[in-house]
Design a protein around this motif. Structure first.
Motif, PDB file in Angstrom:
ATOM      1  N   SER A  55       5.021  56.645  15.712  1.00  0.00           N
ATOM      2  CA  SER A  55       5.866  57.806  15.435  1.00  0.00           C
ATOM      3  C   SER A  55       7.325  57.491  15.765  1.00  0.00           C
ATOM      4  CB  SER A  55       5.369  59.003  16.250  1.00  0.00           C
ATOM      5  OG  SER A  55       6.195  60.121  16.041  1.00  0.00           O
ATOM      6  N   MET A  56       7.550  56.859  16.911  1.00  0.00           N
ATOM      7  CA  MET A  56       8.901  56.488  17.322  1.00  0.00           C
ATOM      8  C   MET A  56       9.513  55.511  16.315  1.00  0.00           C
ATOM      9  SD  MET A  56      10.162  54.273  20.614  1.00  0.00           S
ATOM     10  CE  MET A  56       9.625  52.760  19.836  1.00  0.00           C
ATOM     11  N   THR A  57       8.741  54.513  15.922  1.00  0.00           N
ATOM     12  CA  THR A  57       9.241  53.514  14.979  1.00  0.00           C
ATOM     13  C   THR A  57       9.590  54.157  13.644  1.00  0.00           C
ATOM     14  OG1 THR A  57       7.979  51.782  16.095  1.00  0.00           O
ATOM     15  CG2 THR A  57       8.681  51.324  13.828  1.00  0.00           C
ATOM     16  N   SER A  58       8.765  55.075  13.182  1.00  0.00           N
ATOM     17  CA  SER A  58       9.070  55.792  11.936  1.00  0.00           C
ATOM     18  C   SER A  58      10.422  56.484  12.032  1.00  0.00           C
ATOM     19  CB  SER A  58       7.991  56.846  11.639  1.00  0.00           C
ATOM     20  OG  SER A  58       6.755  56.254  11.391  1.00  0.00           O
ATOM     21  N   GLY A  59      10.678  57.133  13.159  1.00  0.00           N
ATOM     22  CA  GLY A  59      11.964  57.801  13.354  1.00  0.00           C
ATOM     23  C   GLY A  59      13.130  56.820  13.330  1.00  0.00           C
ATOM     24  N   PHE A  60      12.967  55.688  14.002  1.00  0.00           N
ATOM     25  CA  PHE A  60      14.018  54.671  14.021  1.00  0.00           C
ATOM     26  C   PHE A  60      14.293  54.175  12.600  1.00  0.00           C
ATOM     27  CE2 PHE A  60      13.578  54.947  18.410  1.00  0.00           C
ATOM     28  CZ  PHE A  60      14.358  54.040  19.113  1.00  0.00           C
ATOM     29  N   LEU A  61      13.235  53.962  11.823  1.00  0.00           N
ATOM     30  CA  LEU A  61      13.398  53.470  10.454  1.00  0.00           C
ATOM     31  C   LEU A  61      14.034  54.527   9.560  1.00  0.00           C
ATOM     32  CD1 LEU A  61      10.009  51.574  10.052  1.00  0.00           C
ATOM     33  CD2 LEU A  61      12.283  50.553  10.310  1.00  0.00           C
ATOM     34  N   LEU A  62      13.599  55.765   9.696  1.00  0.00           N
ATOM     35  CA  LEU A  62      14.129  56.842   8.853  1.00  0.00           C
ATOM     36  C   LEU A  62      15.624  57.039   9.042  1.00  0.00           C
ATOM     37  CD1 LEU A  62      11.416  59.623   8.954  1.00  0.00           C
ATOM     38  CD2 LEU A  62      12.383  58.557   6.919  1.00  0.00           C
ATOM     39  N   GLN A  77       3.660  55.411   9.658  1.00  0.00           N
ATOM     40  CA  GLN A  77       3.221  56.805   9.554  1.00  0.00           C
ATOM     41  C   GLN A  77       1.708  56.890   9.363  1.00  0.00           C
ATOM     42  OE1 GLN A  77       5.862  58.029   6.371  1.00  0.00           O
ATOM     43  NE2 GLN A  77       7.296  58.952   7.826  1.00  0.00           N
ATOM     44  N   ARG A  78       1.168  56.012   8.538  1.00  0.00           N
ATOM     45  CA  ARG A  78      -0.286  56.004   8.320  1.00  0.00           C
ATOM     46  C   ARG A  78      -1.014  55.622   9.612  1.00  0.00           C
ATOM     47  NH1 ARG A  78      -4.452  56.131   5.025  1.00  0.00           N
ATOM     48  NH2 ARG A  78      -6.051  54.524   5.030  1.00  0.00           N
ATOM     49  N   CYS A  79      -0.496  54.624  10.309  1.00  0.00           N
ATOM     50  CA  CYS A  79      -1.121  54.185  11.550  1.00  0.00           C
ATOM     51  C   CYS A  79      -1.099  55.314  12.577  1.00  0.00           C
ATOM     52  CB  CYS A  79      -0.418  52.938  12.077  1.00  0.00           C
ATOM     53  SG  CYS A  79      -1.290  52.151  13.443  1.00  0.00           S
ATOM     54  N   HIS A  80       0.025  55.999  12.682  1.00  0.00           N
ATOM     55  CA  HIS A  80       0.116  57.140  13.589  1.00  0.00           C
ATOM     56  C   HIS A  80      -0.990  58.150  13.282  1.00  0.00           C
ATOM     57  CE1 HIS A  80       1.408  61.320  14.343  1.00  0.00           C
ATOM     58  NE2 HIS A  80       1.730  60.831  15.523  1.00  0.00           N
ATOM     59  N   ASN A  81      -1.089  58.534  12.023  1.00  0.00           N
ATOM     60  CA  ASN A  81      -2.083  59.542  11.630  1.00  0.00           C
ATOM     61  C   ASN A  81      -3.505  59.088  11.930  1.00  0.00           C
ATOM     62  OD1 ASN A  81       0.025  61.114  10.702  1.00  0.00           O
ATOM     63  ND2 ASN A  81      -0.245  60.526   8.561  1.00  0.00           N
ATOM     64  N   LEU A  82      -3.821  57.837  11.623  1.00  0.00           N
ATOM     65  CA  LEU A  82      -5.187  57.357  11.825  1.00  0.00           C
ATOM     66  C   LEU A  82      -5.516  57.141  13.296  1.00  0.00           C
ATOM     67  CD1 LEU A  82      -5.597  55.086   8.700  1.00  0.00           C
ATOM     68  CD2 LEU A  82      -6.710  57.273   9.161  1.00  0.00           C
ATOM     69  N   CYS A  83      -4.523  56.787  14.107  1.00  0.00           N
ATOM     70  CA  CYS A  83      -4.773  56.677  15.557  1.00  0.00           C
ATOM     71  C   CYS A  83      -5.046  58.050  16.164  1.00  0.00           C
ATOM     72  CB  CYS A  83      -3.601  56.005  16.263  1.00  0.00           C
ATOM     73  SG  CYS A  83      -3.562  54.213  16.065  1.00  0.00           S
ATOM     74  N   VAL A  84      -4.308  59.054  15.710  1.00  0.00           N
ATOM     75  CA  VAL A  84      -4.566  60.420  16.195  1.00  0.00           C
ATOM     76  C   VAL A  84      -5.976  60.835  15.817  1.00  0.00           C
ATOM     77  CG1 VAL A  84      -3.948  62.854  15.906  1.00  0.00           C
ATOM     78  CG2 VAL A  84      -2.150  61.150  16.250  1.00  0.00           C
ATOM     79  N   GLN A  85      -6.350  60.583  14.566  1.00  0.00           N
ATOM     80  CA  GLN A  85      -7.697  60.960  14.119  1.00  0.00           C
ATOM     81  C   GLN A  85      -8.774  60.172  14.857  1.00  0.00           C
ATOM     82  OE1 GLN A  85      -8.354  63.576  11.906  1.00  0.00           O
ATOM     83  NE2 GLN A  85     -10.332  63.249  12.893  1.00  0.00           N
ATOM     84  N   ALA A  86      -8.538  58.894  15.078  1.00  0.00           N
ATOM     85  CA  ALA A  86      -9.508  58.072  15.815  1.00  0.00           C
ATOM     86  C   ALA A  86      -9.670  58.574  17.246  1.00  0.00           C
ATOM     87  CB  ALA A  86      -9.074  56.602  15.818  1.00  0.00           C
TER      88      ALA A  86
END
Length: 121
Positions: A58-65, A18-27
């Motif tokens: 994002s996809m991986t987060s969903g799979f894990l959740l 989730q953190r990586c998703h957010n920071l990639c979007v911001q980058a």
């Protein structure tokens, strides 16, 4: 699977993705705006890597959740793309937050995959 009853290793992977998703979007936003402000064209390859990385995280987060039976495969793909994105961040420079998030996510995914392999043996 409920988030509060999650295995600590899965929770670490979820938080990292989730953190990586957010920071990639911001980058991606920062990179695009920086190039636009300087009158330069952004590198399409780097932009695709950042988009691929934020999407797979994002996809991986969903799979894990949801405790998907395929989360090990998602983690393998996530790790591979995060490592490639980290290399892109190094080449681009000035993307330290994204770089570190990608490396942490890849490491967390690798650890989950290794733990799943051990459990299956």
């Amino acid at each position: 699977m409920l988030h509060h009853s999650m295995n600590p290793q899965i929770r670490k992977g979820l938080e990292a993705s989730q953190r990586c998703h957010n920071l990639c979007v911001q980058a991606l936003i920062d990179y695009t705006l920086e190039n636009e402000n300087k009158g330069r064209a952004p590198q399409p390859g780097l932009m695709r890597l950042l988009m691929d990385c934020e999407e797979v995280c994002s996809m991986t987060s969903g799979f894990l959740l949801r405790g998907s039976h395929f989360h090990d495969r998602a983690c393998q793909l996530c790790s591979m793309i995060c490592k490639a994105c980290a290399e892109g961040c190094v080449e681009a420079g000035n993307m330290a937050d994204c770089l570190h998030a990608c490396l942490r996510c890849a490491e967390a995914c690798d650890q989950m995959v290794e733990a799943m392999i051990v459990c299956r043996e």
